[in-house]
Design a protein around this motif. Structure first.
Motif, PDB file in Angstrom:
ATOM      1  N   SER A 157      52.244 -19.663 -27.385  1.00  0.00           N
ATOM      2  CA  SER A 157      51.671 -20.976 -27.665  1.00  0.00           C
ATOM      3  C   SER A 157      50.167 -20.875 -27.851  1.00  0.00           C
ATOM      4  CB  SER A 157      51.961 -21.949 -26.517  1.00  0.00           C
ATOM      5  OG  SER A 157      53.347 -22.116 -26.349  1.00  0.00           O
ATOM      6  N   ASP A 158      49.651 -21.655 -28.803  1.00  0.00           N
ATOM      7  CA  ASP A 158      48.216 -21.728 -29.028  1.00  0.00           C
ATOM      8  C   ASP A 158      47.644 -22.965 -28.353  1.00  0.00           C
ATOM      9  OD1 ASP A 158      48.514 -19.518 -30.591  1.00  0.00           O
ATOM     10  OD2 ASP A 158      48.203 -20.538 -32.508  1.00  0.00           O
ATOM     11  N   ILE A 159      46.426 -22.842 -27.844  1.00  0.00           N
ATOM     12  CA  ILE A 159      45.659 -23.998 -27.404  1.00  0.00           C
ATOM     13  C   ILE A 159      44.663 -24.299 -28.513  1.00  0.00           C
ATOM     14  CG2 ILE A 159      44.001 -24.883 -25.733  1.00  0.00           C
ATOM     15  CD1 ILE A 159      45.322 -23.198 -23.625  1.00  0.00           C
ATOM     16  N   ALA A 160      44.817 -25.468 -29.142  1.00  0.00           N
ATOM     17  CA  ALA A 160      43.954 -25.852 -30.255  1.00  0.00           C
ATOM     18  C   ALA A 160      42.746 -26.618 -29.719  1.00  0.00           C
ATOM     19  CB  ALA A 160      44.727 -26.715 -31.254  1.00  0.00           C
ATOM     20  N   LEU A 161      41.560 -26.157 -30.071  1.00  0.00           N
ATOM     21  CA  LEU A 161      40.327 -26.788 -29.618  1.00  0.00           C
ATOM     22  C   LEU A 161      39.591 -27.360 -30.823  1.00  0.00           C
ATOM     23  CD1 LEU A 161      39.038 -24.005 -27.182  1.00  0.00           C
ATOM     24  CD2 LEU A 161      40.420 -26.002 -26.615  1.00  0.00           C
ATOM     25  N   ARG A 162      39.264 -28.640 -30.745  1.00  0.00           N
ATOM     26  CA  ARG A 162      38.430 -29.282 -31.757  1.00  0.00           C
ATOM     27  C   ARG A 162      37.350 -30.055 -31.026  1.00  0.00           C
ATOM     28  NH1 ARG A 162      43.647 -29.355 -33.611  1.00  0.00           N
ATOM     29  NH2 ARG A 162      43.988 -28.444 -35.684  1.00  0.00           N
ATOM     30  N   ARG A 163      36.214 -29.400 -30.897  1.00  0.00           N
ATOM     31  CA  ARG A 163      35.102 -29.908 -30.072  1.00  0.00           C
ATOM     32  C   ARG A 163      35.543 -30.068 -28.615  1.00  0.00           C
ATOM     33  NH1 ARG A 163      30.535 -30.797 -33.388  1.00  0.00           N
ATOM     34  NH2 ARG A 163      31.125 -29.835 -35.366  1.00  0.00           N
ATOM     35  N   ASP A 164      36.530 -29.273 -28.205  1.00  0.00           N
ATOM     36  CA  ASP A 164      36.997 -29.230 -26.823  1.00  0.00           C
ATOM     37  C   ASP A 164      36.672 -27.871 -26.243  1.00  0.00           C
ATOM     38  OD1 ASP A 164      38.232 -31.819 -26.676  1.00  0.00           O
ATOM     39  OD2 ASP A 164      39.836 -31.036 -27.948  1.00  0.00           O
ATOM     40  N   GLU A 165      37.070 -27.646 -25.013  1.00  0.00           N
ATOM     41  CA  GLU A 165      36.813 -26.361 -24.366  1.00  0.00           C
ATOM     42  C   GLU A 165      37.977 -25.990 -23.480  1.00  0.00           C
ATOM     43  OE1 GLU A 165      34.147 -27.502 -20.526  1.00  0.00           O
ATOM     44  OE2 GLU A 165      33.161 -27.823 -22.473  1.00  0.00           O
TER      45      GLU A 165
ATOM     46  N   GLY B  19      33.837 -18.886 -13.694  1.00  0.00           N
ATOM     47  CA  GLY B  19      34.766 -18.559 -14.763  1.00  0.00           C
ATOM     48  C   GLY B  19      34.074 -18.497 -16.111  1.00  0.00           C
ATOM     49  N   PHE B  20      34.843 -18.131 -17.133  1.00  0.00           N
ATOM     50  CA  PHE B  20      34.348 -18.065 -18.503  1.00  0.00           C
ATOM     51  C   PHE B  20      34.976 -19.209 -19.298  1.00  0.00           C
ATOM     52  CE2 PHE B  20      33.971 -13.766 -16.891  1.00  0.00           C
ATOM     53  CZ  PHE B  20      32.705 -13.385 -17.318  1.00  0.00           C
ATOM     54  N   VAL B  21      34.155 -19.987 -19.982  1.00  0.00           N
ATOM     55  CA  VAL B  21      34.617 -21.167 -20.707  1.00  0.00           C
ATOM     56  C   VAL B  21      34.299 -21.008 -22.187  1.00  0.00           C
ATOM     57  CG1 VAL B  21      34.379 -23.668 -20.974  1.00  0.00           C
ATOM     58  CG2 VAL B  21      34.332 -22.650 -18.693  1.00  0.00           C
ATOM     59  N   LEU B  22      35.305 -21.228 -23.050  1.00  0.00           N
ATOM     60  CA  LEU B  22      35.135 -21.204 -24.496  1.00  0.00           C
ATOM     61  C   LEU B  22      34.988 -22.639 -24.994  1.00  0.00           C
ATOM     62  CD1 LEU B  22      35.299 -19.674 -27.274  1.00  0.00           C
ATOM     63  CD2 LEU B  22      37.751 -20.197 -27.209  1.00  0.00           C
ATOM     64  N   ILE B  23      33.944 -22.899 -25.793  1.00  0.00           N
ATOM     65  CA  ILE B  23      33.648 -24.243 -26.288  1.00  0.00           C
ATOM     66  C   ILE B  23      33.645 -24.201 -27.812  1.00  0.00           C
ATOM     67  CG2 ILE B  23      31.999 -26.156 -26.262  1.00  0.00           C
ATOM     68  CD1 ILE B  23      30.841 -24.817 -23.664  1.00  0.00           C
ATOM     69  N   ASP B  24      34.463 -25.035 -28.431  1.00  0.00           N
ATOM     70  CA  ASP B  24      34.502 -25.108 -29.894  1.00  0.00           C
ATOM     71  C   ASP B  24      33.343 -25.956 -30.406  1.00  0.00           C
ATOM     72  OD1 ASP B  24      35.756 -24.953 -32.604  1.00  0.00           O
ATOM     73  OD2 ASP B  24      35.920 -27.114 -32.282  1.00  0.00           O
TER      74      ASP B  24
ATOM     75  N   LEU C 247      27.734 -21.414 -36.454  1.00  0.00           N
ATOM     76  CA  LEU C 247      27.879 -21.249 -35.004  1.00  0.00           C
ATOM     77  C   LEU C 247      29.203 -21.906 -34.648  1.00  0.00           C
ATOM     78  CD1 LEU C 247      24.297 -21.854 -33.580  1.00  0.00           C
ATOM     79  CD2 LEU C 247      25.507 -19.692 -33.847  1.00  0.00           C
ATOM     80  N   HIS C 248      30.254 -21.115 -34.561  1.00  0.00           N
ATOM     81  CA  HIS C 248      31.612 -21.646 -34.480  1.00  0.00           C
ATOM     82  C   HIS C 248      32.027 -21.994 -33.053  1.00  0.00           C
ATOM     83  CE1 HIS C 248      35.561 -22.012 -36.612  1.00  0.00           C
ATOM     84  NE2 HIS C 248      35.989 -21.976 -35.354  1.00  0.00           N
ATOM     85  N   ALA C 249      31.690 -21.128 -32.105  1.00  0.00           N
ATOM     86  CA  ALA C 249      32.112 -21.342 -30.714  1.00  0.00           C
ATOM     87  C   ALA C 249      31.117 -20.680 -29.776  1.00  0.00           C
ATOM     88  CB  ALA C 249      33.518 -20.794 -30.477  1.00  0.00           C
ATOM     89  N   ARG C 250      31.095 -21.159 -28.536  1.00  0.00           N
ATOM     90  CA  ARG C 250      30.206 -20.606 -27.515  1.00  0.00           C
ATOM     91  C   ARG C 250      31.028 -20.256 -26.285  1.00  0.00           C
ATOM     92  NH1 ARG C 250      27.101 -24.710 -26.943  1.00  0.00           N
ATOM     93  NH2 ARG C 250      27.791 -25.554 -24.944  1.00  0.00           N
ATOM     94  N   ILE C 251      30.702 -19.138 -25.664  1.00  0.00           N
ATOM     95  CA  ILE C 251      31.313 -18.746 -24.392  1.00  0.00           C
ATOM     96  C   ILE C 251      30.227 -18.761 -23.335  1.00  0.00           C
ATOM     97  CG2 ILE C 251      32.518 -16.938 -23.110  1.00  0.00           C
ATOM     98  CD1 ILE C 251      33.671 -15.958 -25.764  1.00  0.00           C
TER      99      ILE C 251
END
Length: 286
Positions: free
Chosen positions: A245-253, A225-230, A215-219
């Motif tokens: 540019s990339d936004i890197a998420l590590r247990r962030d959203e 709005g729509f939120v992506l959670i790592d 289970l890698h990520a949740r939307i």
């Protein structure tokens, strides 16, 4: 290079960075091994310092052998700080450190409060990265990339006087997110969320790659709005259309808007990265 030469090289670089900050009316609070913490009274001084830092370092790198080149990453935040025994504490310190971690090589990331503190007459350019929830922060922050390269030209740049802010409204019933991976294409109403991306067969969007967590990520839908959670072990990267540019998420959203691409397990720079494209209709507008 070996420990001794590597340490000497990094020390010289951090000393040079500190000198740049001091030349722009900043004060070096402490060194951090391979970086520094500096404080400035004015936002423009901090912005000028990190821009000069990147421009000067690019010239320096031209003289360095390719295998030894090191890039600088910078994070700038604005707010009250508390000084105790020569050290500096406060929310702005924590946010600046987190932005430095998230930024890519040769990038400068800044909060909206920094951008607001720079007078439009200075002509600095910023690229919106959208809203990102940082670890330890209850509310998402509007983040910007400072464009320091003098020869850059893009329709996606904005001056600080006319910053585009994400405007959140109640999600209408028609608000949808379209997700596509290989030949799989799915569409979800806001009310049908959350959905999961991952290797597990029970995920709504199955991405069968060993670099992808079960289970890698949740939307999920949140405040219109729509939120992506790592949720993963190795991280998730978001790249919005029109941005390099990339936004890197590590247990962030982060808040998703418009269209873009999500890389799972490895960043977009890896051509073999497993990716999911997204497109949002209705709901959050920019």
């Amino acid at each position: 290079m070996g420990n001794e030469k590597a340490t000497a090289t990094i020390t010289r670089l951090t000393q040079w960075i500190g000198a740049i900050c001091e030349a722009h009316r900043g004060r070096v609070v402490k060194t951090l091994g391979d970086g520094i913490l500096a404080v400035f009274e004015q936002a423009i001084d901090a912005a000028d310092a990190v821009i000069q830092m990147q421009r000067g370092h690019r010239i320096r790198l031209e003289q360095w052998p390719e295998p030894l080149r090191m890039e600088i990453k910078a994070g700038v935040a604005r707010g009250e700080v508390v000084e105790v025994d020569g050290d500096c504490y406060g929310d702005a310190v924590n946010v600046a450190a987190r932005l430095s971690d998230l930024a890519g090589g040769s990038e400068i990331w800044a909060t909206a409060s920094v951008v607001d503190g720079v007078d439009e007459g200075h002509g600095l350019r910023f690229r919106s990265l959208g809203s990102v929830t940082l670890r330890g922060k209850a509310e998402p922050l509007a983040l910007f990339k400072v464009e320091w390269e003098e020869d850059i030209a893009s329709d996606f740049l904005t001056q600080q006087a006319v910053l585009a802010r994400p405007v959140v409204a109640e999600a209408p019933a028609s608000s949808r997110i379209q997700l596509q991976h290989l030949d799989l294409s799915l569409s979800f109403h806001a009310r049908e969320l959350p959905v999961h991306l991952g290797r597990n067969e029970h995920a709504e969007v199955v991405v069968n790659d060993p670099r992808v967590s079960r289970l890698h990520a949740r939307i999920e839908s949140r405040s219109g709005g729509f939120v992506l959670i790592d949720l993963s072990s190795f991280g998730t990267w978001v790249r919005f259309s029109g941005s390099d540019s990339d936004i890197a998420l590590r247990r962030d959203e982060c808040q998703l808007h418009g269209t873009g691409e999500i890389a799972l397990g490895v960043p977009h720079g890896d051509l073999s990265a497993p990716t999911v494209t997204f497109s949002i209709n209705g709901g959050t507008q920019r």
